[in-house]
Design a protein around this motif. Structure first.
Motif, short mmCIF file in Angstrom:
data_model
loop_
_atom_site.label_atom_id
_atom_site.label_comp_id
_atom_site.label_asym_id
_atom_site.label_seq_id
_atom_site.Cartn_x
_atom_site.Cartn_y
_atom_site.Cartn_z
N ARG A 174 94.85 40.89 22.34
CA ARG A 174 93.65 41.36 21.66
C ARG A 174 93.01 40.16 20.99
NH1 ARG A 174 93.34 45.24 16.28
NH2 ARG A 174 91.15 44.81 15.81
N GLU A 175 91.78 39.84 21.39
CA GLU A 175 91.10 38.67 20.82
C GLU A 175 90.65 38.95 19.39
OE1 GLU A 175 87.36 35.64 21.78
OE2 GLU A 175 88.14 36.99 23.35
N LEU A 176 90.84 37.95 18.52
CA LEU A 176 90.43 38.05 17.11
C LEU A 176 89.17 37.21 16.91
CD1 LEU A 176 93.94 37.66 15.44
CD2 LEU A 176 92.71 39.77 15.95
N ARG A 177 88.24 37.71 16.11
CA ARG A 177 86.94 37.07 15.96
C ARG A 177 86.70 36.69 14.52
NH1 ARG A 177 86.47 40.89 19.98
NH2 ARG A 177 85.47 40.15 21.91
N GLN A 178 86.26 35.45 14.32
CA GLN A 178 85.97 34.99 12.97
C GLN A 178 84.67 35.59 12.45
OE1 GLN A 178 86.03 30.74 12.49
NE2 GLN A 178 85.13 30.79 10.43
N LYS A 179 83.70 35.79 13.32
CA LYS A 179 82.39 36.28 12.87
C LYS A 179 81.95 37.48 13.69
CE LYS A 179 80.83 31.74 11.25
NZ LYS A 179 79.80 30.68 11.43
N ASP A 215 89.43 41.58 9.11
CA ASP A 215 89.05 41.84 7.72
C ASP A 215 90.28 41.98 6.82
OD1 ASP A 215 86.36 41.77 8.23
OD2 ASP A 215 86.17 43.93 8.49
N ARG A 216 91.33 42.58 7.33
CA ARG A 216 92.53 42.83 6.53
C ARG A 216 93.32 41.56 6.25
NH1 ARG A 216 95.57 46.83 10.14
NH2 ARG A 216 97.23 46.49 8.61
N PHE A 217 93.32 40.62 7.20
CA PHE A 217 94.19 39.46 7.06
C PHE A 217 93.45 38.13 6.96
CE2 PHE A 217 96.85 42.76 8.94
CZ PHE A 217 97.94 42.71 8.08
N GLU A 218 92.14 38.15 6.99
CA GLU A 218 91.38 36.93 6.73
C GLU A 218 91.74 36.43 5.33
OE1 GLU A 218 86.88 35.54 7.52
OE2 GLU A 218 87.10 37.25 6.16
N ASP A 219 91.96 35.13 5.20
CA ASP A 219 92.41 34.60 3.92
C ASP A 219 91.30 34.71 2.87
OD1 ASP A 219 94.90 32.89 2.92
OD2 ASP A 219 93.08 32.14 1.93
N PRO A 220 91.68 35.03 1.62
CA PRO A 220 90.67 35.12 0.55
C PRO A 220 89.85 33.85 0.37
CG PRO A 220 92.73 36.11 -0.18
CD PRO A 220 93.00 35.48 1.16
N LEU A 221 90.46 32.68 0.65
CA LEU A 221 89.69 31.45 0.54
C LEU A 221 88.52 31.43 1.51
CD1 LEU A 221 92.31 28.57 0.04
CD2 LEU A 221 90.56 29.34 -1.57
N TRP A 222 88.75 31.91 2.73
CA TRP A 222 87.67 31.94 3.72
C TRP A 222 86.63 33.01 3.36
CZ3 TRP A 222 85.79 28.94 7.40
CH2 TRP A 222 86.57 27.84 7.79
N LYS A 223 87.07 34.11 2.81
CA LYS A 223 86.10 35.12 2.39
C LYS A 223 85.20 34.57 1.29
CE LYS A 223 88.91 39.15 3.61
NZ LYS A 223 89.62 40.36 3.14
N ARG A 224 85.77 33.76 0.42
CA ARG A 224 85.03 33.22 -0.71
C ARG A 224 84.17 32.02 -0.33
NH1 ARG A 224 87.81 31.06 -6.37
NH2 ARG A 224 85.87 30.35 -7.36
#
Length: 457
Positions: free
Chosen positions: A358-363, A373-382
């Protein structure tokens, strides 16, 4: 005199060890295949030691050619940073970075550009909190040692060291001076690498038992460039046969496996393919009278190393910078409940109806509330917005922002000197294994037994 010759001669004091690298690998304080015990500690451990909290991080930058300006650009966009000094052997490069700082509306940094050793004057200033070292590999250790001796923490480009003895020098100096030596391994802060680490930590992959990583990057054009890193980096291929650049792939994997935080690398075996790619490219690309056509390269095109950890887990580590292949760090980790792999980022979990990745997408194309969304790091979200202005897809900015945050908040660094040593050591260990007929070699315990503690990342 050619640019290559001029560069080599001006740095003979440091580069002279290259021709004796094979002999050096089996000497000194390796703690490797000969069963040598780690050298006596020169101070207490630096594991988990916080930085001194400060409102403003005062920075010096050594190396204003390839990587230095990028770091400066990131730092100028981070609150609470003052760049006080810049250094380079080429005055015009140091002046360019000085101007870069001034154009951003910041105070004018002092320039150090009076030859190969002027970095020592920068390190003796006494008013720097952090010194960036962004220079050719064989200058990393003497510059990091000077920074720590001068009272500053060191932030060193990759690899932090070339030989095992250099790795121990960094460990000993950090413990003795009580200053951190952080390797600037930007790949640990990539979007997919941080997401994979979060998947591992959440138990999504079960009990992790294997990982694969690499630095596969066609650098043939760069290696024959007469400017930038080409002259010195190609020279490494003349005498050395092994994995010359292990940290980009190994750093993230070390985080997945909790290396030095409950496990450690224990053994390595390595082998290299024939050396063909660099010679073939040179003969096609260079003029018939170019003196570089007389060079003979020792480094095999593909080096493959297999590492085993104290807990019995395995890692495949590869290096190839001279073959016509797409860029890849592989970045694969697997466990009892699933696997993650990169290029492109993808995931497979036990029990999926369709037996395919299953391909994962950054954007674009992400499902709201999905795995990303569940496992994206908080640093990247910020930091996703400002990170887009940084190098290497944003990972450079995230790394530099996080390092500054640790200094300003008085936190321990994410990566310490033991990580810098262990992630750099496969270069020397792979050379030793290849030279010995692909024999297994023991991995030094740079923590001196302190790796058995709990995960602290």
């Amino acid at each position: 005199m050619t640019d290559d010759a001029r560069h080599s001669l001006s740095r003979r004091e440091v580069l002279k060890t290259a021709t004796g690298a094979a002999a050096a690998l089996s000497l000194g304080r390796s703690g490797s295949a000969q069963g040598t015990a780690p050298p006596p500690a020169q101070g207490a451990t630096m594991m988990g030691v916080p930085f001194e909290k400060r409102a403003v991080v005062r920075v010096g930058v050594i190396g204003c050619g390839s990587r230095g300006p990028g770091h400066v650009g990131d730092l100028l966009g981070i609150e609470g940073v003052e760049i006080k000094a810049v250094c380079d052997v080429r005055p015009e490069r140091a002046a360019s970075v000085r101007d870069q700082v001034e154009k951003a509306g910041r105070p004018r940094p002092e320039v150090y550009a009076k030859g190969d050793r002027d970095f020592e004057a920068l390190c003796r200033r006494g008013d720097l909190d952090l010194v960036y070292v962004a220079t050719p590999w064989r200058w990393h250790v003497p510059m990091a040692l000077a920074a720590m001796a001068g009272g500053a923490h060191a932030a060193v480009e990759v690899p932090a060291a070339v030989t095992l003895d250099e790795c121990w020098q960094l460990v000993d100096a950090s413990e003795r001076t009580r200053r951190h030596c952080v390797m600037l391994e930007n790949c640990n802060y990539g979007w997919s690498e941080m997401l994979a680490r979060n998947l591992v930590r959440a138990g999504m992959l079960g009990e992790v038992n294997h990982a694969e990583c690499a630095y596969i990057h066609d650098l043939r054009t760069l290696l024959f460039d007469k400017e930038h890193v080409g002259p010195w980096r190609r020279l490494e291929h003349l005498k050395r046969d092994g994995n010359l650049y292990p940290t980009h792939g190994l750093g993230p994997v070390a985080w997945y496996l909790d290396i030095h935080r409950g496990d450690r690398f224990e053994r390595l075996v390595s082998m290299s393919s024939p050396s063909l790619g660099l010679q073939g490219y040179r003969d096609r690309a260079l003029a018939g009278d170019d003196p570089r056509r007389q060079e003979t390269y020792a480094c095999g095109d593909m080096n493959t190393s297999l590492l085993r950890t104290a807990r019995g887990r395995t890692v495949v580590l590869q290096h190839d910078v001279v073959s016509p292949r797409p860029y890849s760090r592989i970045n694969m980790v697997s466990g009892t409940k699933g696997s993650f792999a990169d290029y492109p980022a993808r995931l497979f979990l036990d029990g999926q109806e369709e037996h395919e990745w299953r391909e994962l997408r950054q954007k674009d194309g992400r499902a709201p509330g999905g795995i990303e969304d569940r496992f994206e790091d908080p640093l990247w979200k910020r930091l996703a917005g400002p990170a887009e202005q940084g190098g290497h897809g944003g990972m450079d900015y995230v790394m530099n922002w996080r390092l500054v945050e640790c200094l300003r908040e008085g936190l321990p660094p994410d990566m310490d000197v033991y990580d810098a040593a262990a992630w750099s050591a496969p270069a020397a260990l792979s050379e030793q294994s290849v030279a010995g007929g692909n024999v297994p070699v023991e991995f030094p315990d740079f923590t001196r037994g302190r790796w058995k503690g709990p995960t602290i990342l």
